[in-house]
Structures are given as C-alpha cells and as structure tokens.
Design a protein around this motif. Structure first.
Motif, PDB file in Angstrom:
ATOM      1  N   THR A 131      29.707  11.688  64.471  1.00 45.01           N
ATOM      2  CA  THR A 131      30.620  12.828  64.471  1.00 45.01           C
ATOM      3  C   THR A 131      31.152  13.026  63.059  1.00 45.01           C
ATOM      4  OG1 THR A 131      31.276  12.440  66.770  1.00 45.01           O
ATOM      5  CG2 THR A 131      32.763  13.782  65.425  1.00 45.01           C
ATOM      6  N   THR A 134      33.753  20.848  64.108  1.00 44.64           N
ATOM      7  CA  THR A 134      33.610  19.390  64.111  1.00 44.64           C
ATOM      8  C   THR A 134      32.320  19.117  64.876  1.00 44.64           C
ATOM      9  OG1 THR A 134      35.989  19.086  64.159  1.00 44.64           O
ATOM     10  CG2 THR A 134      34.638  17.231  64.929  1.00 44.64           C
ATOM     11  N   VAL A 135      31.416  18.350  64.304  1.00 44.16           N
ATOM     12  CA  VAL A 135      30.080  18.256  64.888  1.00 44.16           C
ATOM     13  C   VAL A 135      29.729  16.824  65.278  1.00 44.16           C
ATOM     14  CG1 VAL A 135      27.620  18.670  64.508  1.00 44.16           C
ATOM     15  CG2 VAL A 135      29.314  20.220  63.503  1.00 44.16           C
ATOM     16  N   THR A 136      29.249  16.673  66.500  1.00 43.61           N
ATOM     17  CA  THR A 136      28.695  15.389  66.932  1.00 43.61           C
ATOM     18  C   THR A 136      27.204  15.565  67.216  1.00 43.61           C
ATOM     19  OG1 THR A 136      30.789  14.681  67.905  1.00 43.61           O
ATOM     20  CG2 THR A 136      28.810  13.534  68.663  1.00 43.61           C
ATOM     21  N   GLN A 161      37.667   7.123  69.301  1.00 46.57           N
ATOM     22  CA  GLN A 161      36.393   6.783  69.941  1.00 46.57           C
ATOM     23  C   GLN A 161      35.436   6.038  69.027  1.00 46.57           C
ATOM     24  OE1 GLN A 161      34.581  10.363  71.656  1.00 46.57           O
ATOM     25  NE2 GLN A 161      36.573  11.334  71.483  1.00 46.57           N
ATOM     26  N   CYS A 195      33.987  14.850  60.886  1.00 49.16           N
ATOM     27  CA  CYS A 195      35.286  15.520  60.937  1.00 49.16           C
ATOM     28  C   CYS A 195      35.686  15.965  59.543  1.00 49.16           C
ATOM     29  CB  CYS A 195      36.345  14.551  61.454  1.00 49.16           C
ATOM     30  SG  CYS A 195      35.993  13.906  63.096  1.00 49.16           S
ATOM     31  N   ILE A 215      39.569  11.905  68.240  1.00 54.73           N
ATOM     32  CA  ILE A 215      38.162  11.685  67.915  1.00 54.73           C
ATOM     33  C   ILE A 215      37.985  10.312  67.258  1.00 54.73           C
ATOM     34  CG2 ILE A 215      36.225  12.497  66.497  1.00 54.73           C
ATOM     35  CD1 ILE A 215      37.201  15.349  67.051  1.00 54.73           C
ATOM     36  N   GLN A 275      40.301  19.644  64.847  1.00 50.98           N
ATOM     37  CA  GLN A 275      41.477  19.561  65.710  1.00 50.98           C
ATOM     38  C   GLN A 275      41.468  18.203  66.406  1.00 50.98           C
ATOM     39  OE1 GLN A 275      40.794  23.006  68.150  1.00 50.98           O
ATOM     40  NE2 GLN A 275      41.157  24.428  66.456  1.00 50.98           N
TER      41      GLN A 275
END
Lengths: 281, 281
Positions: free
Chosen positions: A188, B186-188, A203, A190, A200, A195
């Motif tokens: 992920t 925000t990318v996973t 985790q 960020c 996040i 947000q």
C-alpha cells in the motif's frame, strides 16, 4: 520483546570489506584499473557538497577512484546535459551520480534521464525505474535498494506480508513500493492525500517511513511485531517515525542514525563496483 | 441504490466521433495524410488475429490508416526487432502495436522495449511506464489508461480514495496502480501471494479486478458504495469480479462486456491520433 536492530552501519562496513576485495581483484586483473564513479555537484549547497564528499570518501575507502565534477550555480540544463553526455561516452567512467537537488533553473528530470542506463548506479532514471518495476535488469534506486539489501541481510520475510510505504517520491517511495511488490509483498502506498493514515498503517506488517517530516508517523499507529523501516533523517537524529517506543514492540527496526542512512551510499558504491566489473572484468 | 453503469461502449463510440473529426481535419490540413498505426501480428493464434483485426477496424472507422504486418510463427527475436526498427524509422508510421502474446521463442520484453517512445501508443515499454510513473509525458498503457479515461468521463473522484488493484501484470496491474497513485488515490496492490485478500478488498473505495480468473473476486468482499472496475473478460461474458449482486450495491460499476473492454482499443486509437497530430499537424 526487544526489536531486532537492523544495523545498516554494520552491514555497510561489512560490505565495504567485500567491495575492497573485489576492487583489489579487478585492479590486479586489469593492471591497475578500478571502477570509477563520477560525481556531479552543481552549485554550492553545503549539504549537497557534504553528501558528494561522503560518496567520494566511500569510494576511497574501498580503493576505488572517483571523478569529481563541480559545476557553477548558474549552470544551464544544456550545459549539464552536455557534461552527462561526455561522461556517458567516457569508457573510464562506470557510474554517474548527479547530486540531488540541482539549482532551480535546471530540468533535473531531463538530466537524470540523460544518464546512460548502464552507468545509472544511483538508480534515478525513468528507464531504470521502469525496468526494475518489470523485473528487468537495472540498478536500483540507492535508498530503497539499500533498504531491500538490509532487509535481506537480516532474512526479513516479505512474501505475502502487507507492506505500507508512506511517501511517493521518485527516488524513494515509488521505487520502494515496486521493489517490495517484486519481493511478493502486498503493498500500500500512502501520501499527503491519504485519508485515515493511522488505520492503514495499523495493518502494516512492514512499515516504511519516507515522508521527510520528523516523527510524522506515530508509534501507536504501528502494531506490535511490525518491521519498522525509517528512511528519514532530521536534525537531532530523529527520523520520520517515532521510534523510541517501538524498540520494545516492533519485531525489527532500523535505528536513526545508523539504519537506512549508511545503506544509501553503500548501495551506490556496491552498484558502481558491479558496473566496473562488467566493463573491466 | 442502483449502481451507475460506467458505459465504456458508449464512451468509446462518442470518442470515435471526436477522433473522426480530428483525423478529417488532419487530412484536410496535410493534403490527405492520416495517422498510421502499424499492427504486428506474429504467428497464427486466432484470438490474437481477431484482436489485431478489431484494432485495424477501429482505425478504419475513424478514417485512419493502419499498416498490417504479419510475421510467421517461427519468427526470431532478431527478425522481430529488425521489423520494429524499420517501423521506428518510417516517418509515415505514428504508432506501433505489437500484439501480445508473441510465440515463446521470442523475447517479448526486448521487442516491446524496442518500440520508440513516441510511437509506443499502446504503452508497453519500460521507458514509457517509468515516465508515466514519474509524471512525465508518455502514452499510457492502453487498458489501464482506458480505465482512467472512463473514470474521468464519469467524474469519479479518486483523490484520497483507497484504490485496491488485484493483479500486477506489466500491462495492467502495475500501470493501473501507478496511474491511480498519480491521481492521488491511496493504492494497494494485491496479487497471488496476498494474504487475507477479502479483508483488504473490503476497504476499497475503488476496486480494480485484473487477475484474469473468472469471477475470482466475490461480491461480498466488496463494500456498499464502492466503485467497481472489472478488467477481466472470460467465456460466457463474465469478468474477474462477481458483478451481478453489485449492481444494487456499488456506487458505480463497469459492466462485462461493454465496460473496460471497448476502452482498450479506444485508447490505442486515441493515442495514435495524438501521435499523428504531433507529427503531421
């Protein structure tokens, strides 16, 4: 539980010993030739001058030559591009480092991208990033690649882990994310627009702080047993993550200073030796 | 609540009308020249032959010429590279499409990467990926770029949203993730080694299915109100996501067929016209 300290300083020193041996072997084989890293410093920024000097010193420690190129503050993009082309064409130069940042009138991206792929030992070109991302041969961007080398040296498992990278800069967050992805982590990314950042980060099995703000990432956002990598360095010896409380809770952690920092220059010279061996060896 | 249908078929048709106008204007201005897309098909795979034909037909519909290059099944890497170099050097060719996959004896990555950046209208080169990733000018990879164009056409907000991309292929998952990141999501990125995939997908404000397995992603993994993008297409007209139950729960959704599919070819011809305008216009 006390966190395993990921000692970048020690790994860098151990690697320098190995690199010294490799450089000595190259010299012996070639009748005195060593890999040569060309360092380009544009203008008089004292921090940049210090970094370039540290990089030159690292070359010296492993018996490798460096070529110092210093250009005036008012250098144009065209002048810098011409210098880079000259170094690309010079068969005695095996690696090129353009110290970031360059003065504002220069198109830094164009200059980075002018560096020949096989001499891009600092891993700053778009082409090198693209190739690394696709699993093709390319030198990795020095800081994230240094982090990967550090994690590997300590056998930190990444496959299937959830890695959260906070920051998306071209030479840190983005390549870091792709390297972790290629190591089979779930990743992920960020950044400033994210947000619920604490939710996040909560985790993360592996958290990488790469935001450039002192202790921006709070210890209580990070779960027990996480692997904590802090790529920041700020006055007073603090990083991007509030590390102190994590020393008892993380499973592993990069100290500041002495964690990620030493691995950046170490990766630069490591990759310079690789490049030299390909050409001289 | 009924999900907004992201109608790729309609957007592609509307775009084709605009492209027809642009091609006609170019022709008028240049005394008859149109952008030309060269399509390369190696071997006799019927699905690939169909795709290439569909791409040629799309060119025809907007009044643009295409150049069909068909090479035998036993073509070598060197022969394909030579053909690509020839097309790179041909000033009448504005875009080059190498149909994936090529026969196993060919180094597909080397051939993709031989395509000149300014003719890489399908967005398959490592250099183009790297430049796109760093926010530099480059044609986007056709499918993920088509998805971005579709989301934009429907004013789907991405900034600060959590986008989860399932899949990490070079021409879909990886560029998709970077495009969403550059749009401030925000990318996973998830993949075959991801643990707890349902838990991660549960968090997605935007979910992109790009795994290539029929209905692999279950509807009940996806939260109410998510934006659902399905890049898969499988026999029987199903995608990578179990879409049916989501038609009442998602905020927006790409149907299969008629969602992402038409946007891929549309983006290819869109970018071919862009390239033609730069050279002819």
């Amino acid at each position: 539980m006390s966190a395993l300290i990921l000692d970048g300083k020690a790994l860098a020193q151990k690697t320098e010993e190995e690199l010294s041996t490799r450089v000595a072997a190259l010299k012996e084989k070639s009748g005195g030739q060593t890999p040569i890293l060309a360092t380009i410093l544009v203008g008089g920024d004292p921090a940049s001058a210090t970094y370039v000097k540290m990089k030159g010193n690292a070359c010296t420690r492993i018996g490798m030559d460096s070529m110092k190129v210093e250009l005036p503050e008012e250098t144009t993009t065209e002048e810098l591009l011409a210098k880079i082309e000259e170094l690309n064409a010079n068969p005695n130069v095996h690696g090129i480092l353009l110290q970031h940042p360059v003065p504002a009138q220069i198109d830094e991206r164009a200059c980075f991208d002018a560096i020949a792929l096989e001499k891009d030992v600092d891993g700053v070109t778009c082409l090198g990033f693209g190739r690394m991302s696709m699993g093709e041969e390319a030198y990795g961007c020095a800081t994230p690649k240094g982090i990967m080398r550090l994690l590997e040296a300590y056998d930190i498992e990444l496959e299937g882990k959830h890695a959260v990278v906070v920051g998306r800069s071209p030479i840190l967050g983005k390549p870091m994310a792709l390297m972790l992805l290629n190591a089979n982590a779930t990743v992920t990314i960020c950044h400033s627009r994210t947000q619920n950042l604490p939710d996040i980060i909560k985790q993360a099995d592996v958290i990488v702080g790469a935001v450039g703000k002192p202790e921006f990432i709070k210890a209580d956002w990070i779960k027990d047993g996480a692997v904590v990598v802090d790529a920041g360095y700020h006055p007073g010896g603090v990083g991007d993550i509030e590390l102190e409380p994590l020393k008892e809770r993380a499973s592993a952690l990069t100290p500041v200073p002495g964690g990620v920092g030493p691995m950046t220059i170490n990766t630069l010279i490591y990759q310079s030796v690789d490049s030299g061996e390909k050409k001289i060896g």
